[in-house]
Scaffold this active site. Structure first.
Site, short mmCIF file in Angstrom:
data_model
loop_
_atom_site.label_atom_id
_atom_site.label_comp_id
_atom_site.label_asym_id
_atom_site.label_seq_id
_atom_site.Cartn_x
_atom_site.Cartn_y
_atom_site.Cartn_z
N LYS A 119 13.25 -19.25 -10.70
CA LYS A 119 13.35 -20.15 -9.56
C LYS A 119 13.55 -19.39 -8.26
CE LYS A 119 14.57 -24.42 -11.76
NZ LYS A 119 15.41 -25.62 -11.79
N LYS A 209 2.07 -27.70 -19.88
CA LYS A 209 2.94 -28.85 -20.12
C LYS A 209 2.79 -29.89 -19.01
CE LYS A 209 7.49 -28.36 -19.99
NZ LYS A 209 8.82 -27.79 -20.14
N LYS A 212 5.94 -32.69 -13.32
CA LYS A 212 5.77 -33.45 -12.09
C LYS A 212 5.32 -32.57 -10.94
CE LYS A 212 10.26 -32.85 -10.29
NZ LYS A 212 11.46 -32.94 -9.81
#
Ligand code: TRP
Length: 348
Positions: A119, A209, A212
């Site tokens: 991240k 996968k 969103k």
């Protein structure tokens, strides 16, 4: 004897999709229903974790409520006292224990966490917050405050579970038996079953996968999509040039994904069919359009039913459940916090 504790955090997220639903929400609800006679099941919304990466703060409160509503619509029994549903920020011991534990966790350990590395790599240095860095310590507090043994989490969280065990053992070694050490990951897999459900893939790019963060949203079916919108997404899902339905994830990933999705929505629609039965039924079919139409019909039925259940969820009932669970959670968490405060010399 008090019952052993199962605990897991369910993220506040406004645009939940069918991948979240079938991969996480439904398995957690099923687990809670099956286990609540013999275990205490703590489900909580880690709202303080929500802004470790940038979010829209105007929407956070709604997302938190929406998450609780989705659990109720998915069948979580709110009247079962062995199942707790609470918000992290309503139990201040989470924050306080984190501040204490921070002093017993090394900078290097946190820097090596793969989720942090992934991240933070996407952000410029000044936008990498101390909150993101500290995420695993807050997560350790979430777990250790409740003496939890079993923590069902996805593979992306197993490293955080390991560090929680390390922190607990380290503190116990230094201060005596302070914390229950959660079971190691291998035992967790034995307890919950390693493969919890199928992993739904993106409809446009079945190699990845469903997530969103997909820019267009065309490959993702949101729980809030109108049935007709979801139908179009299924009808335009990527397939292959083989021209025959076959469950072959390597050669026909799109069709295989649709077979899995079809199985899951049929089950959710109350038809007891296994993946194998669905595969047997459709293998060899030559017209992808016909096959997609069946998937689309089943998906529309699922979404229409789910959205009707969601609309019926009563916010007062949700709030009462949250508030009563938060009273219980505060009692348990404050006991643990006091034990720690005494051990480190803050209290007598
Ligand atoms: N980090 C978890 C996730 O992203 C959510 C979470 C926060 C959690 N605290 C937890 C899960 C404690 C289990 C136990 O999915």
């Amino acid at each position: 004897m008090t019952k052993p504790v199962i605990l897991t955090g369910v993220r506040a997220n406004n645009d939940l999709h069918i991948g979240n639903y079938f991969g996480a929400i439904l398995p957690i609800v099923d687990m809670a229903r099956r286990r609540s006679a013999e275990y205490i099941v703590n489900l909580f919304i880690p709202d303080l974790h929500s802004f470790t990466t940038p979010i829209n703060h105007d929407q956070l409160f709604d997302s938190i409520m929406n998450n609780a509503r989705v659990y109720a619509a998915a069948g979580l029994p709110l009247d079962d006292d062995a199942i707790q549903l609470y918000r992290q920020s309503y139990v201040s011991a989470h924050s306080e224990l984190t501040i204490i534990l921070n002093n017993f966790v090394g900078f290097g350990e946190m820097e090596r966490m793969t989720q942090f590395k992934d991240k933070s790599a996407k952000l410029s240095n000044d936008r990498v917050s101390v909150g993101l860095f500290d995420y695993p310590v807050l997560m350790a507090s979430d777990i250790l405050l409740y003496n939890a043994m079993y923590i069902p989490v996805g593979d992306d969280q197993t490293q955080h579970l390991e560090i929680t065990r390390d922190i607990a053992e380290r503190m116990n070694h230094k201060f005596g038996e302070l914390f229950t050490v959660p079971e190691p990951v291998a035992k967790q897999h034995q307890f919950f079953g390693k493969d919890q459900g199928l992993r739904i893939k993106d409809l446009q790019n079945p190699a990845k996968k469903m997530s969103k963060s997909d820019e267009t949203g065309k490959g993702v079916i949101f729980l809030s999509d109108a049935p007709e919108v979801a139908r179009k997404k299924i009808m335009s899902a990527a397939t292959d040039s083989v021209g025959k339905v076959n469950y072959d994830k390597a050669a026909q990933p799109g069709i295989s994904n649709l077979l899995e999705i079809l199985t899951l929505v049929r089950q959710a629609n109350g038809r007891a069919v296994s993946l194998k039965q669905t595969i047997d039924e459709f293998t060899g079919l030559e017209r992808y359009g016909d096959f997609k139409k069946i998937v689309a019909d089943e998906m529309s039925e699922f979404l229409a039913n789910f959205q009707a259940r969601l609309a019926q969820v009563n916010d007062d009932t949700i709030l009462r459940k949250l508030e009563s669970s938060e009273i219980t959670a505060n009692q348990t968490a404050n006991q643990t916090l006091l034990r720690v405060q005494k051990a480190v010399g803050l209290r007598r």
